[in-house]
Scaffold this motif. Structure first.
Motif, PDB file in Angstrom:
ATOM      1  N   ASP A 121     -42.241  22.310  23.737  1.00 16.14           N
ATOM      2  CA  ASP A 121     -41.167  21.782  22.885  1.00 16.14           C
ATOM      3  C   ASP A 121     -41.355  20.278  22.754  1.00 16.14           C
ATOM      4  O   ASP A 121     -41.905  19.634  23.649  1.00 16.14           O
ATOM      5  CB  ASP A 121     -39.788  22.094  23.493  1.00 16.14           C
ATOM      6  CG  ASP A 121     -38.669  21.907  22.481  1.00 16.14           C
ATOM      7  OD1 ASP A 121     -37.505  21.836  22.891  1.00 16.14           O
ATOM      8  OD2 ASP A 121     -38.969  21.803  21.275  1.00 16.14           O
ATOM      9  N   GLY A 122     -40.900  19.727  21.646  1.00 15.95           N
ATOM     10  CA  GLY A 122     -41.050  18.289  21.438  1.00 15.95           C
ATOM     11  C   GLY A 122     -39.720  17.696  21.034  1.00 15.95           C
ATOM     12  O   GLY A 122     -38.877  18.354  20.438  1.00 15.95           O
ATOM     13  N   VAL A 123     -39.532  16.425  21.395  1.00 17.72           N
ATOM     14  CA  VAL A 123     -38.277  15.760  21.030  1.00 17.72           C
ATOM     15  C   VAL A 123     -38.594  14.322  20.674  1.00 17.72           C
ATOM     16  O   VAL A 123     -39.617  13.771  21.083  1.00 17.72           O
ATOM     17  CB  VAL A 123     -37.298  15.823  22.226  1.00 17.72           C
ATOM     18  CG1 VAL A 123     -37.736  14.865  23.321  1.00 17.72           C
ATOM     19  CG2 VAL A 123     -35.878  15.538  21.800  1.00 17.72           C
ATOM     20  N   ASN A 177     -29.929  17.216  25.014  1.00 18.23           N
ATOM     21  CA  ASN A 177     -29.138  16.073  25.460  1.00 18.23           C
ATOM     22  C   ASN A 177     -29.811  14.735  25.147  1.00 18.23           C
ATOM     23  O   ASN A 177     -29.641  13.760  25.884  1.00 18.23           O
ATOM     24  CB  ASN A 177     -28.902  16.182  26.983  1.00 18.23           C
ATOM     25  CG  ASN A 177     -27.637  15.478  27.410  1.00 18.23           C
ATOM     26  OD1 ASN A 177     -26.682  15.379  26.656  1.00 18.23           O
ATOM     27  ND2 ASN A 177     -27.627  14.973  28.629  1.00 18.23           N
ATOM     28  N   ALA A 178     -30.599  14.694  24.066  1.00 17.46           N
ATOM     29  CA  ALA A 178     -31.328  13.439  23.803  1.00 17.46           C
ATOM     30  C   ALA A 178     -30.523  12.586  22.842  1.00 17.46           C
ATOM     31  O   ALA A 178     -30.981  12.258  21.759  1.00 17.46           O
ATOM     32  CB  ALA A 178     -32.694  13.772  23.230  1.00 17.46           C
ATOM     33  N   ASN A 180     -29.258   9.486  23.353  1.00 18.76           N
ATOM     34  CA  ASN A 180     -29.587   8.062  23.276  1.00 18.76           C
ATOM     35  C   ASN A 180     -30.938   7.864  23.922  1.00 18.76           C
ATOM     36  O   ASN A 180     -31.606   8.827  24.310  1.00 18.76           O
ATOM     37  CB  ASN A 180     -28.496   7.191  23.905  1.00 18.76           C
ATOM     38  CG  ASN A 180     -28.380   7.410  25.409  1.00 18.76           C
ATOM     39  OD1 ASN A 180     -29.306   7.898  26.060  1.00 18.76           O
ATOM     40  ND2 ASN A 180     -27.231   7.064  25.945  1.00 18.76           N
ATOM     41  N   GLN A 181     -31.344   6.614  24.014  1.00 18.77           N
ATOM     42  CA  GLN A 181     -32.724   6.385  24.397  1.00 18.77           C
ATOM     43  C   GLN A 181     -33.035   6.780  25.828  1.00 18.77           C
ATOM     44  O   GLN A 181     -34.168   7.044  26.158  1.00 18.77           O
ATOM     45  CB  GLN A 181     -33.052   4.911  24.202  1.00 18.77           C
ATOM     46  CG  GLN A 181     -32.960   4.530  22.769  1.00 18.77           C
ATOM     47  CD  GLN A 181     -33.927   3.439  22.443  1.00 18.77           C
ATOM     48  OE1 GLN A 181     -34.527   2.853  23.338  1.00 18.77           O
ATOM     49  NE2 GLN A 181     -34.095   3.166  21.164  1.00 18.77           N
ATOM     50  N   GLU A 182     -32.028   6.775  26.687  1.00 21.08           N
ATOM     51  CA  GLU A 182     -32.344   7.067  28.090  1.00 21.08           C
ATOM     52  C   GLU A 182     -32.157   8.521  28.448  1.00 21.08           C
ATOM     53  O   GLU A 182     -32.903   9.071  29.244  1.00 21.08           O
ATOM     54  CB  GLU A 182     -31.451   6.241  29.029  1.00 21.08           C
ATOM     55  CG  GLU A 182     -31.746   4.770  29.017  1.00 21.08           C
ATOM     56  CD  GLU A 182     -30.844   4.047  28.035  1.00 21.08           C
ATOM     57  OE1 GLU A 182     -31.267   3.036  27.480  1.00 21.08           O
ATOM     58  OE2 GLU A 182     -29.715   4.534  27.828  1.00 21.08           O
ATOM     59  N   GLU A 183     -31.126   9.145  27.883  1.00 22.14           N
ATOM     60  CA  GLU A 183     -30.774  10.485  28.332  1.00 22.14           C
ATOM     61  C   GLU A 183     -31.739  11.521  27.789  1.00 22.14           C
ATOM     62  O   GLU A 183     -32.089  11.487  26.616  1.00 22.14           O
ATOM     63  CB  GLU A 183     -29.373  10.859  27.821  1.00 22.14           C
ATOM     64  CG  GLU A 183     -28.246  10.140  28.491  1.00 22.14           C
ATOM     65  CD  GLU A 183     -27.923  10.707  29.852  1.00 22.14           C
ATOM     66  OE1 GLU A 183     -27.197  10.057  30.595  1.00 22.14           O
ATOM     67  OE2 GLU A 183     -28.419  11.809  30.171  1.00 22.14           O
ATOM     68  N   ARG A 222     -28.490  21.904  19.656  1.00 21.42           N
ATOM     69  CA  ARG A 222     -29.092  20.720  19.041  1.00 21.42           C
ATOM     70  C   ARG A 222     -29.750  19.906  20.138  1.00 21.42           C
ATOM     71  O   ARG A 222     -29.184  19.742  21.202  1.00 21.42           O
ATOM     72  CB  ARG A 222     -28.021  19.830  18.387  1.00 21.42           C
ATOM     73  CG  ARG A 222     -27.442  20.358  17.142  1.00 21.42           C
ATOM     74  CD  ARG A 222     -28.321  20.046  15.962  1.00 21.42           C
ATOM     75  NE  ARG A 222     -27.749  20.583  14.750  1.00 21.42           N
ATOM     76  CZ  ARG A 222     -27.922  21.836  14.344  1.00 21.42           C
ATOM     77  NH1 ARG A 222     -28.643  22.657  15.049  1.00 21.42           N
ATOM     78  NH2 ARG A 222     -27.365  22.244  13.239  1.00 21.42           N
ATOM     79  N   LYS A 223     -30.932  19.360  19.827  1.00 19.80           N
ATOM     80  CA  LYS A 223     -31.597  18.569  20.874  1.00 19.80           C
ATOM     81  C   LYS A 223     -31.007  17.180  20.970  1.00 19.80           C
ATOM     82  O   LYS A 223     -31.097  16.537  21.999  1.00 19.80           O
ATOM     83  CB  LYS A 223     -33.074  18.373  20.508  1.00 19.80           C
ATOM     84  CG  LYS A 223     -33.879  19.613  20.545  1.00 19.80           C
ATOM     85  CD  LYS A 223     -35.323  19.251  20.288  1.00 19.80           C
ATOM     86  CE  LYS A 223     -35.895  20.199  19.279  1.00 19.80           C
ATOM     87  NZ  LYS A 223     -37.315  20.186  19.157  1.00 19.80           N
ATOM     88  N   ASP A 224     -30.449  16.718  19.851  1.00 22.67           N
ATOM     89  CA  ASP A 224     -30.194  15.280  19.760  1.00 22.67           C
ATOM     90  C   ASP A 224     -28.732  14.915  19.916  1.00 22.67           C
ATOM     91  O   ASP A 224     -28.313  13.855  19.496  1.00 22.67           O
ATOM     92  CB  ASP A 224     -30.702  14.782  18.408  1.00 22.67           C
ATOM     93  CG  ASP A 224     -30.076  15.566  17.279  1.00 22.67           C
ATOM     94  OD1 ASP A 224     -29.923  15.036  16.183  1.00 22.67           O
ATOM     95  OD2 ASP A 224     -29.738  16.746  17.506  1.00 22.67           O
TER      96      ASP A 224
END
Lengths: 360, 421
Positions: A121-123, A177-178, A180-183, A222-224
């Motif tokens: 999988d990619g994010v 759970n992506a 923001n930039q860190e999570e 949703r991934k984001d």
């Protein structure tokens, strides 16, 4: 086909069928286009990547690429929209990222695992979400590794069994759970029914559970976004929907489960345009379209006062049998609502259109 | 002797003959009338009326009306002509007979033809109804198919439309992009020019190359700026995980859970039972009341060759807990050594009983039990029973060569005894 051409139910219309001369393991839409990709294994033991374009009522083969090892899975999740590089995992444990315009040499290549990469999988790519693009692979050797295409040879995160313990095959992985930039969070499903949720920000195991039967496919809705729902499908026709907004310290996440088909549920895919609708594909060659309804209150307090999630309910919108063999891969087109492609073990790839999704 | 009915009256027209026959009180039914082309008979026992008609009539269309104490015949002539009389005069008996028989045959044939015709019409009707239902179903199916087709076409049109939009969108985007690139290049060029103006003259020679590289590097610039927006790759780390343990090494789908659960349950139960009754046990030491300890003691004695002592230990253990199969198993081995063959058989049987349900876990124990019982049977010269047990053991553990060899030996023995007896 269901007999009732009922008034408002979504219909699954089979648009194109294409017979292939190899076993197809994964099929993916190329983002921002009417092209799709089929990945698989030819009879002579080599890997095949075929690029098709949808022309009216047929699929036109644009390109065929052959690779030395059979390819099991692929994703566009971690590339930019301009580049649209394909990341693939093959039977030998190699992770490669290909530029489809120049596929002779991979853009990135690493022998990530000792055994077949079952799932990838990619994010962070495709303009969805924030943060660095990353790829996660889950393999039969029991490890789950997260890769950054800018870093060669070593993964940025490695989830492996404790030394000396027996390993279980990892069958599926998913990012989530992506927001923001860190999570970032990776969910992995194993063949003994374990589901583990790894938090990449803290580099720790956030939650684990066991659903008794081997987990064939996991996907966040949703991934984001802040993780909302997770669907995990398993053998023997059962799948579970977890409400990921509220984690109870001991009981974990609330879930509702449904036994849909008598056979294995191979894949679950959420509709990119509506995160409460998803399709499951089964070992009997059937597809089921589901809708999740949220409960009145998504969380409640338990006897000790800690927050506990409440799972909603599921309703079956439509079900259709397309093939006699399992439908092993499924992908919704991110550009056209209701357009999806599925690949089955009867060596055919089918393009389907699901109608009336606007009215749900 | 039938009573002839002779008081009939008749009249005729060119095409028909009307005959009236009074019945002297007799009841007439349709079956009492027999009519063929040239022969008419009414038979109501004991009354009888026969007439050989003057000319042939059309018997299918002719009618007879029964009522008011007489039968009224309406006979339609085949050929319109006036008859001299109703019946043929001077007919002799033979002719009469012949005519009669003929008439009967003809009537039979007609009846047959009629049934045939009826059958055919029935079949045709059936066919027709079948076709009608099929047509109706076809129509229904077609209607549904048409609806589906319409949907499909609608959807396909939408798809084509969307594709066109995509293509146009792509074209526009590429035009935009090149436009943007040009825009990016312009300010960069200006910056470079300013820099060069500031620098000394010898650098002018290289200014051209710099301009060229500027064009190429603008894309690098854009990439760099983007990369700066992305966070650096994560610091590599490993998370150690462990998997949910299972009592049995196989995953859920491979194991026979129900049976294994039962087996586990039984074992747990067995351990819990302590038959603490007998008063004699009071003067035993604490450890001697523990069946496991006693079992170990027994095993040690068996190893040393003290079979009687081992038997004693097992006996005591059994008194304390009579549902541990291993005790019976080991005691059986002792009895074998002591040549108490019947007791050995008893004990192995009891062990096998306790070793249900059959699961991979207690395979070894079951093999041992079968082998011991088999040996005992053979030593008692009950070879067939012994062979049965050996075969059972082989079924559980097909790879054991020793059991195979022994089974062979027994088979040969049996064949040998059978031949000799």
């Amino acid at each position: 086909m269901s007999a009732a051409v009922g008034a408002e139910r979504p219909q699954v219309v089979s648009h194109v069928q294409q017979a292939l001369s190899y076993t197809v393991f994964d099929c993916k839409w190329v983002p921002r286009s009417a092209r799709l990709l089929c990945l698989g294994s030819a009879a002579r033991g080599t890997g095949i990547v075929q690029l098709y374009e949808l022309h009216g009522a047929r699929l036109e083969l644009l390109r065929e690429i052959e690779k030395p090892k059979p390819i099991k899975c692929g994703t566009f999740g971690a590339t930019s929209l301009q580049q649209r590089y394909l990341a693939t995992g093959d039977f030998d444990g190699n992770l490669n990222i290909w530029n489809l315009e120049a596929p002779e040499i991979p853009v990135y290549s690493v022998k990530g695992h000792k055994e077949i990469i079952n799932s990838i999988d990619g994010v962070g790519g495709l303009g969805i979400g924030e943060g660095a693009p990353e790829i996660v692979t889950g393999s039969r050797d029991g490890t789950v590794k997260v890769w950054d295409p800018r870093q060669n040879d070593t993964p940025v995160a490695n989830m492996e069994p404790v030394q000396g313990e027996s390993k279980r095959d990892c069958w599926t992985v998913a990012f989530g759970n992506a927001y923001n930039q860190e999570e970032r969070v990776v969910c992995a499903g194993y063949d003994n029914g374990d589901i583990k949720l790894f938090d990449l920000k803290n580099m720790s195991l956030r939650w684990e559970t066991n659903i008794k039967n081997g987990v064939c496919s996991v996907e966040f809705d949703r991934k984001d976004i802040n993780m909302n729902k997770l669907v995990a499908t398993s053998l023997e026709g059962k799948f579970h929907v977890f409400d990921m907004r509220t984690q109870h310290p001991t009981k974990g996440f609330a879930s509702v489960s449904e036994k849909a088909q008598k056979s294995t549920i191979w894949q679950v895919r959420h509709l990119p345009q509506n995160r409460d609708i998803f399709m499951t594909s089964g070992g009997s060659g059937s597809l089921h379209l589901w809708k999740y309804q949220y409960p009145a209150q998504r969380s409640k307090k338990d006897s000790e006062g800690s927050e506990m999630g409440v799972a909603g309910s599921l309703s079956l919108l439509q079900n259709v049998t397309l093939s006699t063999q399992p439908i092993s891969s499924l992908d919704w087109s991110p550009d056209k609502k209701g357009l999806c492609v599925c690949g089955a073990f009867d060596q055919t790839v089918r393009v389907l259109i699901v109608t009336k999704l606007n009215k749900i | 002797m039938p009573v002839w009915l002779r008081e009939h009256s008749w009249r005729q027209t060119l095409t028909a003959v009307y005959l009236s026959l009074p019945l002297r009180g007799a009841r007439a039914t349709p079956s009492s009338i027999f009519c063929s082309e040239q022969f008419l008979k009414v038979s109501i026992p004991p009354f009888l009326f026969e007439a050989v008609l003057y000319a042939p009539i059309d018997d299918t269309n002719s009618t007879a009306k029964i009522g008011n104490g007489n039968i009224f015949f309406t006979l339609y002539k085949k050929e319109p002509a006036m008859w001299d009389s109703l019946t043929l005069a001077n007919t002799d008996k033979e002719k009469l007979q012949y005519l009669r028989e003929n008439a009967v045959l003809k009537a039979q044939e007609k009846a047959k033809e009629e049934t045939e015709a009826r059958k055919i019409t029935k079949q045709e009707h059936k066919k027709y109804t079948l076709e009608a239902t099929m047509k109706v179903e076809e129509a229904e199916r077609k209607r549904i198919e048409d609806l589906k087709e319409k949907e499909r076409q609608k959807v396909v049109k939408e798809l084509e439309l969307w594709k066109k939009q995509q293509k146009d969108g792509d074209k526009n985007k590429s035009i935009q992009k090149t436009g943007e690139l040009y825009q990016e290049i312009e300010p960069l060029k200006e910056r470079k020019n300013e820099k060069m103006k500031k620098t000394q003259i010898p650098n002018e020679g290289t200014s051209k190359t710099r301009l060229k590289s500027a064009k190429g590097s603008c894309s690098i610039f854009s990439q760099n700026s983007k990369e700066e927006q992305l966070p650096a790759p994560r610091a590599a780390a490993t998370i150690q995980i462990s998997f949910t343990p299972r009592v049995f090494p196989t995953a859920l789908r491979e194991s026979r859970v129900a049976e294994e659960e039962e087996w586990l349950h039984k074992q747990a139960e067995a351990r819990r039972i302590i038959n603490s009754d007998l008063s004699e046990l009071e003067d035993l030491k604490e450890e001697e009341k523990n069946p496991d300890w006693l079992k170990d003691k027994g095993n040690k004695m068996f190893a040393m060759g003290d079979y009687l002592g081992a038997v004693n230990a097992y006996n005591l253990a059994v008194r304390l807990n009579n549902s541990l199969p291993v005790l019976y198993l080991n005691r059986a081995a002792c009895h074998l050594k002591l040549r108490n063959l019947h007791k050995a058989i008893e004990d192995s049987s009891k062990a096998l009983e306790l070793l249900t349900p059959p699961v991979p876990d207690n395979e070894n124990a079951r093999v041992k039990a079968h082998v011991r019982r088999g040996t005992a049977f053979c030593q008692l010269e009950l070879y067939t029973e012994g062979l049965q047990d050996y075969e059972a053991a082989l079924k559980i553990d097909p790879k054991n060569k020793i059991i195979e060899k022994d089974a062979e030996k027994i088979r040969n023995l049996i064949q040998g005894t059978m031949q000799s007896s």
